[in-house]
Design an enzyme around this catalytic site. Sequence first.
Site, PDB file in Angstrom:
ATOM      1  N   GLU A  52      41.573  49.638  43.937  1.00  0.00           N
ATOM      2  CA  GLU A  52      41.682  48.512  44.873  1.00  0.00           C
ATOM      3  C   GLU A  52      42.078  48.924  46.288  1.00  0.00           C
ATOM      4  O   GLU A  52      41.587  48.358  47.261  1.00  0.00           O
ATOM      5  CB  GLU A  52      42.679  47.468  44.341  1.00  0.00           C
ATOM      6  CG  GLU A  52      42.120  46.558  43.264  1.00  0.00           C
ATOM      7  CD  GLU A  52      42.206  47.146  41.865  1.00  0.00           C
ATOM      8  OE1 GLU A  52      42.489  48.366  41.719  1.00  0.00           O
ATOM      9  OE2 GLU A  52      41.993  46.379  40.903  1.00  0.00           O
ATOM     10  N   GLU A 109      42.409  46.327  34.131  1.00  0.00           N
ATOM     11  CA  GLU A 109      43.369  45.232  33.913  1.00  0.00           C
ATOM     12  C   GLU A 109      43.013  44.427  32.657  1.00  0.00           C
ATOM     13  O   GLU A 109      43.891  43.972  31.935  1.00  0.00           O
ATOM     14  CB  GLU A 109      43.407  44.329  35.151  1.00  0.00           C
ATOM     15  CG  GLU A 109      43.969  45.071  36.357  1.00  0.00           C
ATOM     16  CD  GLU A 109      43.892  44.244  37.634  1.00  0.00           C
ATOM     17  OE1 GLU A 109      42.773  44.061  38.152  1.00  0.00           O
ATOM     18  OE2 GLU A 109      44.939  43.777  38.091  1.00  0.00           O
ATOM     19  N   ALA A 117      36.781  43.576  39.391  1.00  0.00           N
ATOM     20  CA  ALA A 117      36.468  42.223  39.843  1.00  0.00           C
ATOM     21  C   ALA A 117      35.198  42.325  40.680  1.00  0.00           C
ATOM     22  O   ALA A 117      34.874  43.392  41.212  1.00  0.00           O
ATOM     23  CB  ALA A 117      37.619  41.693  40.683  1.00  0.00           C
ATOM     24  N   GLY A 158      39.805  45.472  37.978  1.00  0.00           N
ATOM     25  CA  GLY A 158      39.906  44.378  37.012  1.00  0.00           C
ATOM     26  C   GLY A 158      39.475  44.777  35.603  1.00  0.00           C
ATOM     27  O   GLY A 158      39.905  44.171  34.621  1.00  0.00           O
TER      28      GLY A 158
END
Length: 258
Positions: free
Chosen positions: A132, A112, A64, A109
């Site tokens: 993270e 993911e 992200a 992300g």
Amino acid sequence: MAYENIRLEKDGPIAVLTVDRPKALNALNSATFHEMDDALRSLKDDTRALIVTGGGDKAFVAGADIAEMVTISAAQAREFSALGHHVFQSLENLPIPTIAAVNGFALGGGLELALGCDLIYASEKAKMGLPEVTLGVIPGFGGTQRLTRLVGRSRAKELLFTADRIDAARAKEIGLVLDVVPADKLMEHCRAVAARILKNGPLAVAQAKRVVEYGADQDLRSANELERQGFAVLFGSEDQREGMAAFLAKRPAAFQGK
Ligand code: CAA
């Protein structure tokens, strides 16, 4: 919608969605998610497989977008997380197979995103992980749950707690990726897998995806009931008649997806 952060290309029945933000190693910001959402909605019935990859030769997706997240509030974080979940859920809901071609860093992300695809293949250069906790947060786009379901609780916790960045060979060893191929053969490999799937009845492939996805989180009895329903419903299709008639006539089936 004109895209600035992704590319959506069609090659016959195969679509390729490339996340392409070179300045941030393809990191996912809100704008990129909105473009991905639009791209997934725009897929027509003639698209029968989707390959997801990253632009450039360094990253699949480096996570992200940290620059977008650094100052956001808890409420905004919830919204951002919901957006990511929505897009990755949309990938899972597509009635066609989705293939992640992990061509480089797939972190946070990015991993993911790969986990939201049905099949994950990696280039020898891929590096994967969930960093993270190094940023003081946890994955927010389904990583804690999809990784756990794929590799088991213990391995998932190891990756989540340590933030270890693993190479493609290790990712294969723990069942995170299906195969590792040379970087210059990755797209070819993914297209070849898609081509093998495309020979089969599209409604049957869609139903197989559906019952696996919906059944995976249910008890065996309920999941098997889903399979029974999925099996039965296909007998109302022309594809079932065609597939079985073709077998008996010793000729290849010509599926219409009807
Ligand atoms: N967000 C925003 N920008 C990013 C980014 C990210 N996730 N990853 C890389 N970039 C940017 C860098 O800031 C850098 O920008 P500048 O050139 O303007 O400085 C550019 O991309 C190139 O990156 P590096 O210089 O860091 O490249 P490198 O080769 O030295 O390192 C890397 C590559 C190991 C992938 C490193 O960039 C990195 O660690 N990136 C962050 C990975 C990460 O922590 N991802 C998880 C994000 S959190 C998340 O995903 C939460 C969630 O689930 C919701």
